[in-house]
Design a protein around this motif. Structure first.
Motif, PDB file in Angstrom:
ATOM      1  N   VAL A   1       0.874  -1.122   0.058  1.00 37.31           N
ATOM      2  CA  VAL A   1      -0.065   0.145  -0.005  1.00 37.31           C
ATOM      3  C   VAL A   1       1.014   1.282   0.059  1.00 37.31           C
ATOM      4  N   CYS A   2       1.959   1.145   0.882  1.00 36.02           N
ATOM      5  CA  CYS A   2       2.899   2.249   0.751  1.00 36.02           C
ATOM      6  C   CYS A   2       3.919   2.303  -0.339  1.00 36.02           C
ATOM      7  N   VAL A   3       3.624   1.548  -1.277  1.00 35.16           N
ATOM      8  CA  VAL A   3       4.495   1.245  -2.535  1.00 35.16           C
ATOM      9  C   VAL A   3       6.217   1.330  -2.176  1.00 35.16           C
ATOM     10  N   THR A   4       6.342   0.323  -1.232  1.00 32.91           N
ATOM     11  CA  THR A   4       7.676   0.124  -0.968  1.00 32.91           C
ATOM     12  C   THR A   4       8.541  -0.728  -1.351  1.00 32.91           C
ATOM     13  N   GLY A   5       8.172  -1.964  -1.144  1.00 38.05           N
ATOM     14  CA  GLY A   5       8.911  -3.013  -1.777  1.00 38.05           C
ATOM     15  C   GLY A   5       9.689  -4.010  -0.781  1.00 38.05           C
TER      16      GLY A   5
END
Length: 449
Positions: free
Chosen positions: A58-62
């Protein structure tokens, strides 16, 4: 009408909307990933693993505590892709709306929700903006997916269905700067493949520039003199960081046998450029991050901390913040009372906001690094890299994420969440808060330095 106001009352501030929306998405994603159907083994992944992965998506981190390829089932991978899409579109939409809000095009912030209830005419502009954001995002992902699918289909003999799935998943992950890959080595197997590396890099840059900048460039790319200050700073700082980052990795890692050493000269240039793009904040890697020299880790830390453009899918303090600080320092060194960028003057409020966001971010990274070192056996350089990667929503790692203690993983979850919504909520809160003091106190000079 009273009932509408009562319902809307708890969410009168933009920060509350962002935190509530993203928190709900994370919890829903964690619940889905905790289901046995989400794993290949058919057993529940556990709440901490599910929560960590959902937050990272959701926080587009990875960042990942388990291998995406071998741990999650097709259903789990689809959930991750959906969470990435929600997180990326959500940030771009909300950031763009609050950019308009700050610019004064929508009036007072309290009217946003009232207009949503009454469907006032000024909301037409909002719907138009949101529609353009969604269309631009989906079109960019479709173009990247088409290019990647073709390469997997004709270059690596993947079946059409598999090629389409790989192309679509990685296009979504790239444009939204997420960094999730369906291979255990991320994109290291494609280190010398310009088709895949450059397509992914282009999607990362497009998503990280920010919606306002991208559409201004589409309208006025032939007339740079008409660019706004936002676009000038974003494009200039982005280009400088890409060039400097590429040169830094080339010089540092040229002879490193674990990274660029075994590659030919064109391969080294491609790998160095790709490595310079990813800290913007995508999280893919085509070389072994754990094998890089500590000096390269430090350079990556700086790039991850800066991040990408405003109102985009990238994290960090943003290149616009860095650009404004550079001009503030330059004006101070020249003894000028006002900060000018091109033919425009930078407001004092924007200067204070840039300083505030930067100093708060530095303090958060320093404190979190201390806590991670206290909670885990990791070294300073490893802990700092992991913390900056989480805060900048990058997703690059030296390989210690899975070995981090449960308490350390919870810390990283909080950092990813704060890093995703923190700069946006803080920036909008500072910009929307305007309190006028009706008197001035006597001035007193203080020694600085």
């Amino acid at each position: 009408m009273r009932r509408s106001r009562a319902v809307l009352a708890p969410f009168q501030h933009p920060a509350q909307v962002i935190v509530t929306g993203f928190g709900a998405a994370v919890l829903l994603g964690a619940a889905l990933l905790a289901l046995p159907i989400s794993t290949q083994s058919g057993q529940s992944a556990g709440w901490l693993t599910a929560l960590f992965t959902a937050t990272s998506a959701v926080c587009v981190t990875g960042l990942a505590v388990v291998d995406t390829e071998s741990h999650w089932s097709l259903f789990g991978e689809l959930v991750i892709a959906g969470l990435i899409q929600i997180g990326g579109l959500g940030i771009m939409t909300l950031a763009t709306l609050f950019t308009l809000l700050v610019a004064g095009r929508l009036g007072l912030r309290a009217k946003l929700f009232a207009q949503a209830e009454t469907r006032a005419s000024s909301m037409t502009d909002v719907r138009h903006v949101v529609r353009r954001v969604v269309v631009f995002s989906l079109a960019s992902e479709a173009i990247a997916a088409l290019a990647l699918t073709g390469r997997f289909l004709f270059g690596y003999d993947e079946p059409f269905g598999r090629a389409l799935y790989l192309g679509t998943f990685h296009a979504i992950s790239a444009f939204n700067n997420a960094g999730f890959a369906l291979w255990s080595d991320s994109l290291m197997r494609f280190v010398t493949d310009p088709w895949i590396c450059l397509t992914v890099a282009a999607a990362v840059i497009a998503g990280g520039l920010g919606f306002p900048v991208v559409f201004e460039l589409l309208r006025t790319w032939r007339r740079p003199r008409r660019w706004s200050v936002l676009t000038r700073i974003t494009v200039t700082v982005t280009a400088v960081l890409l060039v400097v980052g590429t040169l830094a990795f080339l010089i540092t890692e040229w002879h490193n046998p674990r990274t660029l050493g075994p590659l030919d000269d064109p391969g080294k240039l491609l790998a160095a450029f790709f490595t310079a793009v990813m800290p913007r904040t995508a999280g893919f890697n085509s070389i072994d991050i754990a094998g890089m020299y500590p000096t390269s880790w430090l350079a990556t830390d700086l790039l991850m901390f800066i991040g990408g453009g405003s109102a985009g899918t990238a994290g960090g303090i943003k290149v616009t913040t860095l650009g404004m600080l550079v001009f503030v320092i330059w004006s101070e060194m020249r003894g000028e009372h006002e900060v000018n960028i091109g033919h425009r003057r930078l407001p004092e409020t924007a200067q204070r906001q840039a300083v505030s966001i930067t100093l708060i971010s530095v303090a958060l990274v320093a404190l979190s690094t201390y806590l991670l070192m206290a909670l885990t056996p990791h070294r300073l350089d490893q802990a700092l890299f992991e913390v900056v990667s989480a805060f900048g929503t990058v997703g690059l790692s030296t390989g210690i994420t899975a070995d981090t203690t449960p308490a350390g993983q919870v810390l990283l979850v909080l950092l990813m969440f704060i890093g995703r919504i923190g700069p946006l909520t803080l920036g909008s809160a500072l910009a929307l808060k305007d309190r006028t003091r009706r008197y001035q106190l006597p001035e007193e000079r203080v020694i600085v330095g």
